[in-house]
Design a protein around this motif. Sequence first.
Motif, PDB file in Angstrom:
ATOM      1  N   HIS A  11       0.836  -1.197   0.000  1.00 25.16           N
ATOM      2  CA  HIS A  11       0.000   0.000   0.000  1.00 25.16           C
ATOM      3  C   HIS A  11       0.882   1.263   0.000  1.00 25.16           C
ATOM      4  O   HIS A  11       0.851   2.047   0.943  1.00 25.16           O
ATOM      5  N   PRO A  12       1.655   1.478  -1.063  1.00 25.29           N
ATOM      6  CA  PRO A  12       2.577   2.616  -1.084  1.00 25.29           C
ATOM      7  C   PRO A  12       1.873   3.915  -1.476  1.00 25.29           C
ATOM      8  O   PRO A  12       0.940   3.913  -2.286  1.00 25.29           O
ATOM      9  N   GLU A  13       2.334   5.014  -0.892  1.00 27.20           N
ATOM     10  CA  GLU A  13       1.757   6.327  -1.192  1.00 27.20           C
ATOM     11  C   GLU A  13       2.892   7.357  -1.221  1.00 27.20           C
ATOM     12  O   GLU A  13       3.811   7.313  -0.403  1.00 27.20           O
ATOM     13  N   THR A  14       2.811   8.292  -2.142  1.00 24.84           N
ATOM     14  CA  THR A  14       3.878   9.270  -2.320  1.00 24.84           C
ATOM     15  C   THR A  14       3.695  10.478  -1.393  1.00 24.84           C
ATOM     16  O   THR A  14       2.715  10.576  -0.658  1.00 24.84           O
ATOM     17  N   ALA A  15       4.648  11.394  -1.473  1.00 24.06           N
ATOM     18  CA  ALA A  15       4.775  12.515  -0.547  1.00 24.06           C
ATOM     19  C   ALA A  15       3.470  13.284  -0.351  1.00 24.06           C
ATOM     20  O   ALA A  15       2.844  13.737  -1.310  1.00 24.06           O
ATOM     21  N   PHE A  16       3.095  13.450   0.899  1.00 24.16           N
ATOM     22  CA  PHE A  16       1.928  14.200   1.345  1.00 24.16           C
ATOM     23  C   PHE A  16       0.604  13.593   0.891  1.00 24.16           C
ATOM     24  O   PHE A  16      -0.450  14.199   1.048  1.00 24.16           O
ATOM     25  N   PRO A 118       8.435  -9.601  -3.739  1.00 24.87           N
ATOM     26  CA  PRO A 118       7.056  -9.137  -3.566  1.00 24.87           C
ATOM     27  C   PRO A 118       6.107  -9.664  -4.642  1.00 24.87           C
ATOM     28  O   PRO A 118       4.949 -10.000  -4.336  1.00 24.87           O
ATOM     29  N   ALA A 119       6.595  -9.760  -5.887  1.00 26.33           N
ATOM     30  CA  ALA A 119       5.751 -10.303  -6.957  1.00 26.33           C
ATOM     31  C   ALA A 119       5.542 -11.800  -6.763  1.00 26.33           C
ATOM     32  O   ALA A 119       4.426 -12.322  -6.936  1.00 26.33           O
ATOM     33  N   ARG A 120       6.594 -12.486  -6.378  1.00 26.33           N
ATOM     34  CA  ARG A 120       6.530 -13.945  -6.233  1.00 26.33           C
ATOM     35  C   ARG A 120       5.665 -14.355  -5.048  1.00 26.33           C
ATOM     36  O   ARG A 120       4.935 -15.352  -5.112  1.00 26.33           O
ATOM     37  N   GLU A 121       5.719 -13.578  -3.966  1.00 23.20           N
ATOM     38  CA  GLU A 121       5.054 -13.986  -2.727  1.00 23.20           C
ATOM     39  C   GLU A 121       3.766 -13.214  -2.449  1.00 23.20           C
ATOM     40  O   GLU A 121       3.185 -13.346  -1.374  1.00 23.20           O
ATOM     41  N   PHE A 123       2.904  -9.799  -2.284  1.00 25.06           N
ATOM     42  CA  PHE A 123       2.724  -8.537  -1.573  1.00 25.06           C
ATOM     43  C   PHE A 123       3.245  -7.350  -2.371  1.00 25.06           C
ATOM     44  O   PHE A 123       3.621  -6.326  -1.827  1.00 25.06           O
ATOM     45  N   ALA A 124       3.237  -7.474  -3.695  1.00 21.23           N
ATOM     46  CA  ALA A 124       3.661  -6.377  -4.555  1.00 21.23           C
ATOM     47  C   ALA A 124       2.697  -5.192  -4.433  1.00 21.23           C
ATOM     48  O   ALA A 124       1.567  -5.328  -3.955  1.00 21.23           O
ATOM     49  N   SER A 125       3.151  -4.045  -4.881  1.00 24.85           N
ATOM     50  CA  SER A 125       2.350  -2.824  -4.791  1.00 24.85           C
ATOM     51  C   SER A 125       0.982  -2.996  -5.445  1.00 24.85           C
ATOM     52  O   SER A 125       0.865  -3.541  -6.543  1.00 24.85           O
ATOM     53  N   ARG A 126      -0.037  -2.485  -4.769  1.00 24.38           N
ATOM     54  CA  ARG A 126      -1.390  -2.505  -5.320  1.00 24.38           C
ATOM     55  C   ARG A 126      -1.661  -1.283  -6.179  1.00 24.38           C
ATOM     56  O   ARG A 126      -2.757  -1.149  -6.732  1.00 24.38           O
ATOM     57  N   ASP A 127      -0.691  -0.389  -6.299  1.00 26.48           N
ATOM     58  CA  ASP A 127      -0.795   0.756  -7.189  1.00 26.48           C
ATOM     59  C   ASP A 127       0.261   0.588  -8.276  1.00 26.48           C
ATOM     60  O   ASP A 127       1.456   0.549  -7.981  1.00 26.48           O
ATOM     61  N   PRO A 128      -0.135   0.482  -9.545  1.00 26.70           N
ATOM     62  CA  PRO A 128       0.840   0.191 -10.606  1.00 26.70           C
ATOM     63  C   PRO A 128       1.835   1.312 -10.866  1.00 26.70           C
ATOM     64  O   PRO A 128       2.806   1.110 -11.609  1.00 26.70           O
ATOM     65  N   GLU A 129       1.629   2.484 -10.270  1.00 23.71           N
ATOM     66  CA  GLU A 129       2.517   3.605 -10.529  1.00 23.71           C
ATOM     67  C   GLU A 129       3.335   4.020  -9.310  1.00 23.71           C
ATOM     68  O   GLU A 129       4.085   4.997  -9.378  1.00 23.71           O
TER      69      GLU A 129
END
Length: 418
Positions: A11-16, A118-121, A123-129
């Motif tokens: 669940h990654p999110e960028t600045a602010f 993360p891709a194999r197991e 838990f890779a990012s749910r946001d493609p960007e």
Amino acid sequence: MVGLRRLFHAHPETAFTEFWTSVTIAAELRRLGYRVLTGADAIDLSGVPALPGPRELARAVERARAWGADDDELRVVREGHTAVVAELDGGVPGPVTAVRVDIDALPLAESAEPGHAPAREGFASRDPEVMHACGHDGHIAVGLELARRLATGGFPGRVRLLFQPAEEGGRGARAMLGAGAVAGVDRLYALHLGLGLPAGEVAAGTSGFFANAKLRVAFAGRQAHAAHAPEEGRNALLAAAQAALGLHALPRFAAADTRVNVGMLRAGTAPNIVAADAELLLELRATAGDVCDELARRARAVLTAAGAAHEVGVRIERIGAATTAACDPAAVRAIAAAARSLPAVTRVHTDHRFGASDDATFLMRAVQEQGGRATFLVAGASSPAPHHSPAFDIDEACLGIAADTLERAIRAPEKESP
């Protein structure tokens, strides 16, 4: 910690726009019994450059809501106030110790290669960007585990956990300083995972920080038909291109190591139209603050001259910064002693060359200016690819080492130098 790291990695999110991240962290800290500050109480956004616009904020809020963030909690952070500050008394007289944890991700598409864990197991990012490509997901996991362990008390003084947004781009730390993040702090430990060290190794101190200036430059020209009336146009694209080449030709300095990079140039609308607008993003770095300032002065001269040569307007905005800092020997000794006491640690360095920029340097300097001590520690992570790479990852064994080191350093206050 592995579960937490993987949760935040997905669940990654960028600045602010770290909305889901912020409210998830705050909820856990409240559950543990910490005094928690969020929103405008934790960060002052007045004067912060290049904040996300309304559309970006709205998209990020919807994404956080889709990921399960509570609407009432989102209202507190939805304007970009994504810092979290948590404090707890240890029950024994002693210093105020702050631990800085950065929480933002990068605008980067994560590798889908099967060899990428993360891709194999799963838990890779749910946001493609967007991707956690610098270890900040691991930093969050360590910070929350440290909070859990310290929640039982029994340590000297108070602990203050600083979950900082917008490290990438160099804007979050100074904004948190504006809200008093390190007021009264006696010791500051800033954490990073990786940075070229293998898992099992710990650097108790870091040197070689680059001061940093990030600039956004807008060139404003005039459109015209590229064949029928090119002389009527004023080509913003050519001005920006000339500026980019001139910036990379800036001289090096004998007094410091320097870096120049134009990372983005966007311009034009069609091949038969003289480009009326162009935007350029660049960064300048130097291992000495005065050299970075001089490099920035020269860069502005190059940009202005390129605009004048093509008769286009030039608007220059500084959108981020970091400074240099030095680790305090006493703080380094405290972290080194804690790390050496751990069976999982194979080697302890008292100094590791950072070779990049981090705005934790502003926090370090602020603590030092008020008489406190600070260090920037690194826990090796055997990363299979460089930081800021689509294939970046960490050996999750580093999480326990980082948490153990910080906990032991906090529970055993550093001794005064003889």
